[in-house]
Write a protein that holds these residues in place. Structure first.
Motif, mmCIF file in Angstrom:
data_model
loop_
_atom_site.group_PDB
_atom_site.id
_atom_site.type_symbol
_atom_site.label_atom_id
_atom_site.label_comp_id
_atom_site.label_asym_id
_atom_site.label_seq_id
_atom_site.Cartn_x
_atom_site.Cartn_y
_atom_site.Cartn_z
ATOM 1 N N SER A 150 -32.282 -102.765 -51.946
ATOM 2 C CA SER A 150 -31.552 -102.382 -53.147
ATOM 3 C C SER A 150 -32.301 -102.823 -54.396
ATOM 4 O O SER A 150 -32.847 -103.937 -54.446
ATOM 5 N N ASN A 151 -32.343 -101.929 -55.377
ATOM 6 C CA ASN A 151 -32.906 -102.236 -56.700
ATOM 7 C C ASN A 151 -34.300 -102.871 -56.578
ATOM 8 O O ASN A 151 -34.558 -103.964 -57.093
ATOM 9 N N SER A 152 -35.175 -102.179 -55.881
ATOM 10 C CA SER A 152 -36.527 -102.713 -55.657
ATOM 11 C C SER A 152 -37.560 -101.606 -55.807
ATOM 12 O O SER A 152 -37.231 -100.421 -55.899
ATOM 13 N N ILE A 153 -38.832 -102.023 -55.830
ATOM 14 C CA ILE A 153 -39.954 -101.092 -55.895
ATOM 15 C C ILE A 153 -40.810 -101.325 -54.664
ATOM 16 O O ILE A 153 -41.284 -102.434 -54.416
ATOM 17 N N LYS A 154 -40.998 -100.276 -53.864
ATOM 18 C CA LYS A 154 -41.803 -100.366 -52.651
ATOM 19 C C LYS A 154 -42.996 -99.429 -52.774
ATOM 20 O O LYS A 154 -42.847 -98.274 -53.181
ATOM 21 N N ILE A 166 -28.206 -99.953 -52.500
ATOM 22 C CA ILE A 166 -28.037 -99.398 -51.160
ATOM 23 C C ILE A 166 -26.788 -99.999 -50.534
ATOM 24 O O ILE A 166 -26.646 -101.217 -50.439
ATOM 25 N N SER A 167 -25.879 -99.128 -50.096
ATOM 26 C CA SER A 167 -24.666 -99.545 -49.407
ATOM 27 C C SER A 167 -24.616 -98.807 -48.079
ATOM 28 O O SER A 167 -24.430 -97.583 -48.046
ATOM 29 N N GLY A 168 -24.822 -99.542 -46.993
ATOM 30 C CA GLY A 168 -24.914 -98.882 -45.703
ATOM 31 C C GLY A 168 -26.178 -98.046 -45.656
ATOM 32 O O GLY A 168 -27.287 -98.550 -45.819
ATOM 33 N N THR A 193 -28.761 -90.566 -52.393
ATOM 34 C CA THR A 193 -29.639 -90.304 -51.252
ATOM 35 C C THR A 193 -29.052 -90.932 -49.996
ATOM 36 O O THR A 193 -28.545 -92.066 -50.023
ATOM 37 N N ARG A 194 -29.124 -90.209 -48.891
ATOM 38 C CA ARG A 194 -28.712 -90.731 -47.591
ATOM 39 C C ARG A 194 -29.953 -91.070 -46.764
ATOM 40 O O ARG A 194 -30.890 -90.265 -46.687
ATOM 41 N N ILE A 195 -29.954 -92.229 -46.168
ATOM 42 C CA ILE A 195 -31.068 -92.680 -45.321
ATOM 43 C C ILE A 195 -30.739 -92.319 -43.893
ATOM 44 O O ILE A 195 -29.784 -92.832 -43.302
ATOM 45 N N VAL A 196 -31.533 -91.400 -43.306
ATOM 46 C CA VAL A 196 -31.227 -90.844 -41.988
ATOM 47 C C VAL A 196 -32.361 -91.148 -41.015
ATOM 48 O O VAL A 196 -33.540 -90.943 -41.341
ATOM 49 N N GLU A 197 -31.999 -91.639 -39.843
ATOM 50 C CA GLU A 197 -33.007 -91.899 -38.812
ATOM 51 C C GLU A 197 -33.521 -90.577 -38.265
ATOM 52 O O GLU A 197 -32.762 -89.635 -38.032
ATOM 53 N N SER A 198 -34.842 -90.492 -38.073
ATOM 54 C CA SER A 198 -35.461 -89.263 -37.595
ATOM 55 C C SER A 198 -35.772 -89.356 -36.109
ATOM 56 O O SER A 198 -36.093 -90.425 -35.584
ATOM 57 N N LYS A 199 -35.688 -88.215 -35.416
ATOM 58 C CA LYS A 199 -36.044 -88.145 -34.004
ATOM 59 C C LYS A 199 -37.536 -87.910 -33.813
ATOM 60 O O LYS A 199 -38.044 -88.027 -32.702
ATOM 61 N N ASN A 200 -38.218 -87.562 -34.889
ATOM 62 C CA ASN A 200 -39.669 -87.352 -34.838
ATOM 63 C C ASN A 200 -40.371 -88.709 -34.790
ATOM 64 O O ASN A 200 -40.136 -89.573 -35.640
ATOM 65 N N SER A 201 -41.238 -88.899 -33.790
ATOM 66 C CA SER A 201 -41.900 -90.192 -33.604
ATOM 67 C C SER A 201 -42.844 -90.551 -34.742
ATOM 68 O O SER A 201 -43.209 -91.715 -34.903
#
Length: 375
Positions: A150-154, A166-168, A193-201
């Motif tokens: 949350s509230n960061s720069i990557k 970021i909440s959940g 934005t929603r953070i979604v896990e991908s099935k692509n390796s």
């Protein structure tokens, strides 16, 4: 027992004793460094304790492989320096034993350290690296907060991501600055934005942005730009951008020297001979293959140099040997890191960069040894 056998056994035991003590010293330093890196990366993100312990365990082969050559250098310097300061070498020479005999057990110990170092690099290190990378990817995939806070720069190899709260798995704001596939610069923003896990390796996570705004412009011509508004946009964080250029496939660190040699030959076969020296990808694999051998063999060269320098000790041989060994170790490590960086970023010959530090150590050791023998 013959006097020569007694002296041989005594010298070998002394070198091994100092080696093990210094190995524990360097192991502790690199182990603490690894814990601090993990603390910054995963411990602060509330990763399960079991996973943290496993990450540390899987990193042990890397710590052992790094510690052994430096322990051989500093341990031999301290052992020889102590025996010279205590006049033990002088007594041995007075009994008729030459420097050529005194160096023999030292080199035998150095050869054994090099062999064990190679086994660690070639067998245990690939296994540990595979398990470490696999677990870290699983942690990030199951807990996106490890990579997105949350509230960061990557910043990764391809983009800068400025995240809101970021909440959940929901992020209230996001700003992404990256480069497109054609080399254009992009600025992407979205209020949610929603953070979604991908099935692509090959994909770490997908960021599904609502009401996304995209501003694209040419790097060499900022006046040429495009503006796009989208109700929904999916942005993928690729493993290769997070973990490096090898992500998504087996890395050289995850291969034995035999597998790495086989892969190198396959890559060479797919590149015309006249282009091989200029191909950066091939150069990178050559560098990794030679690194498998250069660092373990470096332990043997370290022992040769340490024995030659240790003979010159006058007083306080242990303290002088410890300080001198640390200085030489730092110089060697800097040469290795600088060479590796030049190879990866500039395309400098990977074979030369991996063997140049060893060549410097070997030449210095031979010069110092010849000076001691023929003075």
């Amino acid at each position: 027992m013959m006097p020569s056998k007694i002296l041989f056994s005594y010298l070998a035991k002394e070198i091994l004793l100092y080696f093990f003590v210094l190995f524990l010293f360097f192991f502790f330093i690199f182990f603490v460094n690894q814990i601090l890196l993990l603390a910054e990366d995963v411990l602060s993100k509330h990763v399960p304790f079991r996973d943290v312990v496993l990450l540390i365990f899987y990193s042990l082969p890397s710590i052992v492989a790094t510690s052994m050559p430096f322990a051989a250098l500093v341990g031999t310097l301290m052992a020889v320096g102590r025996m010279v300061s205590d006049r033990e070498f002088l007594a041995a020479c007075a009994l008729g034993f030459s420097v050529r005999f005194l160096i023999f057990p030292v080199l035998i110990v150095g050869l054994c350290i090099s062999v064990f170092s190679f086994i660690t690099n070639d067998i245990f290190l690939p296994v540990g690296t595979i398990r470490f990378n696999r677990l870290r990817r699983e942690i990030i995939a199951s807990s996106p907060a490890v990579e997105l806070e949350s509230n960061s720069i990557k910043k990764n190899q391809n983009a800068v991501i400025v995240s809101g709260n970021i909440s959940g798995n929901v992020m209230d704001k996001i700003l992404v600055i990256d480069s497109g596939s054609s080399g254009e610069r992009r600025v992407i923003s979205a209020p949610e934005t929603r953070i979604v896990e991908s099935k692509n390796s090959e994909i770490l996570v997908s960021l599904e942005m609502d009401n996304a705004f995209v501003f694209t412009f040419k790097k060499d011509n900022p006046q040429d730009y495009d503006v796009i508004n989208s109700e929904m946009m999916s942005y993928n964080l690729l493993l290769r951008n997070i973990f490096g250029s090898y992500a998504g496939s087996i890395t050289p660190q995850e291969m034995s020297s035999r597998d790495l040699y086989r892969e190198l030959k396959i890559k060479e076969a797919g590149i015309p001979p006249e282009q091989r020296d200029s191909d950066r990808s091939l150069n990178m694999w050559r560098m990794e293959f030679n690194k498998k051998f250069s660092i373990p063999i470096g332990a043997f060269f370290f022992v040769l140099l340490a024995f030659s320098l240790g003979l010159g000790a006058k007083t306080n041989g242990q303290a002088v040997g410890f300080i001198s060994g640390l200085i030489i170790a730092v110089i060697y490590w800097v040469l290795l890191i600088v060479g590796q960086t030049l190879s990866l970023r500039v395309g400098f010959n990977g074979i030369i960069t991996m063997w140049l530090p060893n060549a410097v150590i070997l030449i210095a050791g031979l010069i110092a040894l010849s000076f001691r023998i023929f003075k």
